[in-house]
Design a protein around this motif. Structure first.
Motif, short mmCIF file in Angstrom:
data_model
loop_
_atom_site.label_atom_id
_atom_site.label_comp_id
_atom_site.label_asym_id
_atom_site.label_seq_id
_atom_site.Cartn_x
_atom_site.Cartn_y
_atom_site.Cartn_z
N LEU A 49 0.86 -1.18 0.00
CA LEU A 49 0.00 0.00 0.00
C LEU A 49 0.89 1.24 0.00
O LEU A 49 1.67 1.46 0.95
N MET A 50 0.79 2.04 -1.07
CA MET A 50 1.68 3.18 -1.25
C MET A 50 0.88 4.48 -1.27
O MET A 50 -0.19 4.57 -1.87
N GLU A 51 1.43 5.53 -0.62
CA GLU A 51 0.84 6.86 -0.66
C GLU A 51 1.18 7.51 -1.99
O GLU A 51 2.35 7.58 -2.39
N VAL A 52 0.16 8.05 -2.70
CA VAL A 52 0.36 8.58 -4.05
C VAL A 52 0.17 10.08 -4.11
O VAL A 52 0.97 10.80 -4.71
N GLU A 53 -0.88 10.63 -3.50
CA GLU A 53 -1.22 12.03 -3.73
C GLU A 53 -1.92 12.59 -2.50
O GLU A 53 -2.59 11.87 -1.75
N LYS A 54 -1.78 13.92 -2.31
CA LYS A 54 -2.47 14.63 -1.24
C LYS A 54 -3.22 15.81 -1.83
O LYS A 54 -2.84 16.35 -2.87
N HIS A 55 -4.28 16.24 -1.12
CA HIS A 55 -5.05 17.40 -1.59
C HIS A 55 -5.66 18.08 -0.37
O HIS A 55 -6.26 17.43 0.49
#
Length: 1084
Positions: free
Chosen positions: A441-447
């Protein structure tokens, strides 16, 4: 008056059924005909039947057959209908549609005596098909394949014989010799010429074999032999090395094996011990099951008894025909024995069932299978747990990966699918995760959001893709705008290509999501309840669906191209989630108050949920008791025993069986959890015992509380008396308040001529707050009172052709006046003010007026068209709605000038002395609406099915369907749906070749209208064909009833065809779908 017709529940009765490998492979499906609807069903390994496809063919399906070309891997469907065409269909598994392979015209449309379509017979090797009429005509088509392995069909070969009635047709299994067909025929040529009737009495049925010579391309009568005059059905016997060939002739009380050059082998059908001597035994349905080393037949009688028939044969010689009792199930119209060990029993007027064979030898036990649902697809074995402080990902091998929230922030919302996770942190930050190729499980994007997130969801990963493309900016800007304009969103979920949002004001908001650009458009809304909807994603039949929990639970799902939002018949729920276990493969676990509930969702696609309440006899009519809202029902049956006589006979059977089988029945009665063991001889399963035809039984009144299904009062009629009509009445004398009037007949006979001993009108009063009844008196009348109605403090009664007005007396009803000028038999009475609307069984409606000063009933208007009434409803002061026995719904209205003239005549002299027209009343009603439903309508009622919904005329049919007629309130809607219907008629003709407009005009032409507003529309039509049609026949643009069933087939069209029709209407396909959904939501 412009109406929109929509079928709310399809017919449930099955006329005929076949089975085969229609999708290819080893899986067997069942094709069933429900009047004008063709369904494809598939039973799974657990005995649960799923509907794969349902198509309205806009015609009457008369016969079905299946065949397979030699060496092919799938079966084709042959349909005989009222279109005058033979149609061959192939099921396309990829598109889930029926593809029309061939359509050949051979005669006129309609169900005619000499036009083929009633019978279908297929050569067992799939080389030819015979389609026959009830009389004279039979056609044979040769089936083959071309060089591209495509199915081909020849020109028809005639096998006609004039003055001949056909009773049954089947194919004869003769291996790869010339195809042969068998038919039971009766030649009436001599009876036609004999006026004495002797030739008709001596007419003899024959079994005839027809041979198709493939070399000469010719059909000839090869052999004919006399058969019993009670013969009614033929069953094909396996041949060509698998059996002796030939046919089984099912006749009254006998089953006979016949073949050319072979002596008859006859066996008697076993009879029930309680069957009256004058009643014969007829076979009504049959099935053959063939294996490599053996075959057997299952034959069912008209009483529900199933017999196993086997042939003891040596090559082509049959030594013995054996009939053995197998089991008893409700009477069917078709039996289908599947290779998976199931028996599908299709019924025309009862419940269908799927049984599983426990044995086929010495112990023939057949019992219903347990109901289970399909299993859901699972991903890998990894688990993910989301908690306020982070995410815990437990890998398949047991390794645990942790992700912690930054700082003191917490996770407030989460949305996930099998490969993606989106979380919302306090403060409004969104973080997006993906599962990579290694399962990490990888973190890809933030908003960052401008405020706290109220709801969050992510669509499931479509099949064949590795992830869902996110367009966060489009979504967030949309949510902000809706937040300001509509109200706070409490929850959202993505279903297919729609974003669904539950608003705080109780509205479900839906909008289309472009899966390429992420743009949101085409917003729709629907009020669900007073509570803010909570949305939960659930799995139903392996597909993603949406559960909406408001004041009541709703289920949103895609069914055959339509998005349906259906209320569930269940209590209010707080939370829900999908649930799966060994006992419940696919269910829902929910919180209701302080209880945890686990339930399954079945019967998708159905609009209504019904609760069955068992009654003693067949219900005839019911009325609503106004004070306590109780149902008062009358029940009656002909040729039946009373409940007490049935129980006495059942006890006698138990005693005999207990003595004969050493108490086996007693053991069944005393133990076991199975419901059948509590009543081994239940009437519903084994059929009601038959009495002589002249005997009537009637439970005159049952007072029933519909909320609790409890019967508070039950009164039985004795002495061969039966109830036929019922109504509530308030007489001028208020001593007893609201009374109940019941019309009965004693000793009613229909054959050889209608006769009766006496007719009666019973008057009852309510006791115990409406829960019980007391008889005040009964009045003898000289006919059957088929219609009763209250009128100005008195009672109107239709007794045969007489309309009578009664008042209440101390010991009997007092006759005040009558009118004997009605043509046949009065079947319905409606009243409004001083007008009386009388329905005649054969002559439609008659409008009457009561002159109190003269104490006379006058007929001042009637219908110029004879109609066999089956249902009626009073619409307004001048308008009546009716239905006839041929499946037509119509509206008639008294012209406004005539109505005003009648009301303004103070003396009534004009009504009294005006001369009649066309051997009837002086004034004629105008027909303003005409529509062919295609099924016999048995009841009509005006109602609004949903809060704030439109008021509709709801109708029910004899085959179990429910429909609605909604009046248009906007001329723009009339224009739009008229054009949509016109394009659908041209671009998507009915599947079985019936012309749509001709079908809706089967008995009377549908009313059409011309609109000048359509003229500018013709200038912008892009289709040359449609434009030419409209310019030549502008009246075809509009009908008084828009066929919603045809319009609702728009979502099932290919996308290119949807766009073509939408361009012609200057709309987008989405706008048309929205319009269809809006009009449906006005009804239900």
């Amino acid at each position: 008056m412009y109406l929109y017709n929509l079928t709310l529940q399809q017919a449930t009765g099955i006329v005929c059924a076949i089975y085969g490998n229609f999708s290819g492979g080893k899986t067997q499906e069942i094709a069933v005909a429900r009047g004008k609807v063709l369904d494809l069903l598939r039973p799974d390994d657990n005995g649960k039947i799923q509907t794969l496809l349902s198509v309205d063919i806009f015609g009457a399906i008369r016969s079905l057959a299946q065949f397979r070309l030699t060496g092919a891997q799938k079966d084709y469907i042959v349909i005989g209908s009222d279109s005058g065409r033979i149609v061959i269909l192939e099921y396309n598994k990829e598109k889930n549609v029926f593809d029309k392979v061939h359509q050949e015209t051979f005669g006129k449309s309609g169900c005619r005596r000499i036009v083929p379509g009633q019978y279908l017979a297929v050569d067992p090797k799939g080389r030819a098909v015979m389609i026959g009429a009830c009389e004279k005509q039979k056609l044979v088509y040769v089936l083959n394949r071309d060089t591209a392995a495509r199915l081909t069909i020849s020109s028809p070969l005639e096998a006609h014989k004039s003055h001949t009635i056909s009773y049954s047709v089947c194919g004869v299994d003769c291996g790869f010799d010339n195809p042969m067909f068998a038919a039971i025929e009766l030649d009436y040529s001599e009876a036609d010429q004999d006026s004495t009737g002797q030739a008709a009495a001596e007419a003899q049925k024959h079994l005839t074999f027809y041979e198709l010579d493939l070399g000469l391309n010719h059909v000839s009568r090869k052999w004919s032999d006399q058969v019993d005059n009670g013969a009614n059905m033929l069953v094909t016997v396996p041949g060509g090395g698998d059996g002796p060939s030939g046919v089984l002739v099912c006749a009254e009380n006998f089953v006979i094996y016949k073949n050319q050059g072979h002596p008859d082998v006859r066996a008697v059908i076993p009879r029930r011990g309680d069957l009256p001597a004058e009643r014969g035994v007829l076979i009504v349905s049959a099935a053959v099951h063939k294996q490599k080393s053996m075959f057997f037949f299952l034959l069912q009688t008209e009483y529900g008894d199933v017999f196993k028939v086997t042939l003891d044969h040596d090559n082509d010689r049959v030594k013995e025909l054996k009939i053995k009792y197998f089991d008893t199930i409700p009477v069917t119209s078709a039996l289908c024995v599947l290779k998976s060990g199931f028996l599908f029993a299709a019924s025309e007027f009862g419940n269908h069932a799927l049984y599983q064979f426990q044995a086929i030898g010495d112990e023939p036990d057949v019992e219903s299978s347990s109901a289970t649902l399909m299993e859901t697809d699972e991903g890998d074995d990894s688990l993910m747990q989301v908690h306020p402080s982070g995410i815990r990902h437990i890998r398949e091998d047991g390794r645990i990966n942790e992700w912690r929230t930054p700082g003191k922030r917490t996770i407030v919302k989460v949305g996930s699918n099998r490969l993606q996770v989106v979380i919302a942190l306090s403060g409004g930050e969104l973080i997006y995760f993906e599962v990579d190729m290694t399962g990490q499980l990888m973190e890809v994007e933030k908003h960052e959001m401008s405020g706290d997130v109220a709801c969050l969801d992510i669509a499931p990963v479509p099949e064949g893709l590795c992830k869902v493309s996110l367009h966060l900016q489009n979504l967030f800007s949309f949510l902000k705008s809706r937040h300001r304009s509509v109200g706070r969103m409490v929850q959202i979920t993505l279903l297919a290509f729609f974003l669904n949002a539950g608003l705080q004001n109780g509205v479900l908001f839906r909008t289309v999501v472009d899966m390429v650009t992420g743009q949101l458009s085409d917003a729709r809304s629907r009020f669900l309840g007073l509570r803010a909807p909570k949305l939960f994603s659930v799995a139903v039949r392996g597909r993603r669906a949406m559960l909406c929990l408001s004041s009541r639970p709703w289920l949103g799902y895609i069914h055959q191209g339509h998005f349906l939002l259906t209320p569930l018949s269940y209590e209010s729920l707080e939370y829900a989630a999908s649930f799966s276990s060994d006992q419940c493969a696919e269910g829902v676990v929910a919180v209701a108050g302080d209880a945890l509930r686990v339930f399954t969702i079945e019967r998708l696609g159905e609009t209504f949920n019904e609760t069955a309440i068992p009654l003693r006899y067949t219900p005839r009519k019911f009325v609503l008791q106004p004070k306590r809202k109780l149902l008062v029902i009358i029940e009656s049956d002909q040729g039946a025993f009373t409940a007490e006589e049935r129980e006495a006979y059942k006890k006698e059977c138990f005693d005999d069986a207990g003595m004969g089988e050493n108490g086996k029945v007693e053991q069944m009665e005393n133990g076991g959890d199975d419901e059948d063991k509590e009543d081994p001889l239940s009437d519903e399963q084994f059929g009601y015992p038959k009495a002589e035809s002249g005997k009537w039984v009637s439970c005159i009144i049952r007072v029933l509380d519909p909320r609790t299904a409890n019967t508070t009062c039950l009164l039985e009629l004795l002495d061969n008396e039966a109830a036929f009509s019922i109504c509530m009445v308030n007489f001028h004398d208020k001593e007893y308040g609201t009374l109940l009037a019941v019309g009965t007949a004693k000793g009613l006979q229909f054959l050889p001529k209608r006769s009766l001993a006496a007719g009666y009108i019973h008057i009852y009063r309510f006791l115990e707050d409406g829960k019980s009844l007391e008889l005040l008196h009964k009045t003898q009348v000289d006919g059957v009172p088929l219609a009763l109605c209250q009128f100005q403090g008195r009672l109107l009664a239709g007794i045969g052709p007489m309309l009578r007005l009664y008042d209440l007396g101390k010991r009997r009803l007092l006759r005040k006046c009558e009118n004997k000028l009605f043509p046949n038999t009065i079947t319905s009475i409606h009243t409004y003010r001083d007008r009386i609307y009388v329905g005649d069984i054969q002559e439609s409606f008659h409008y009457c007026k009561y002159r109190r000063d003269e104490n006379q009933l006058y007929i001042f208007a009637d219908d110029s068209v004879p109609r066999w009434l089956t249902a009626s409803y009073h619409v307004d002061f001048d308008t009546m709605a009716g239905a006839d026995k041929f499946g037509n719904i119509y509206f008639v209205r008294l012209p406004q000038d005539v109505s005003d003239e009648i009301e303004e005549d103070p003396t009534g002299g004009k009504i009294k002395w005006e001369q009649g027209k066309l051997n009837g009343a002086p004034n004629k009603m105008e027909e303003i609406v005409q529509f062919h439903v295609g099924d016999v309508v048995t009841s009509m009622q005006k109602a609004s099915l949903i809060p704030s919904g439109g008021e509709c005329l709801i109708y029910g049919t004899v085959m179990g369907s429910l429909g609605a007629l909604l009046a248009f309130t906007s001329r723009d809607d009339v224009d739009f749906f008229s054009h949509l219907e016109m394009h659908m008629r041209q671009e998507h003709p009915p599947l079985c070749g019936r012309d749509h407009m001709a079908y809706r005009s089967a008995y009377f032409p549908v009313k059409i209208y011309e609109l000048a507003v359509f003229t500018p529309f013709l200038r912008v039509l892009k289709s040359v064909t449609v434009r030419a049609l409209c310019e030549k026949h502008p009246c075809l643009l509009g009908l008084d009833v828009i066929d919603g069933d045809l319009c609702e087939q728009f979502p099932t069209l290919p996308m290119d065809l949807q766009r073509k029709i939408a361009d012609e209407l200057d709309r987008t396909p989405g706008e048309i779908l929205k319009k269809l959904e809006e009009v449906r939501n006005k009804i239900i």
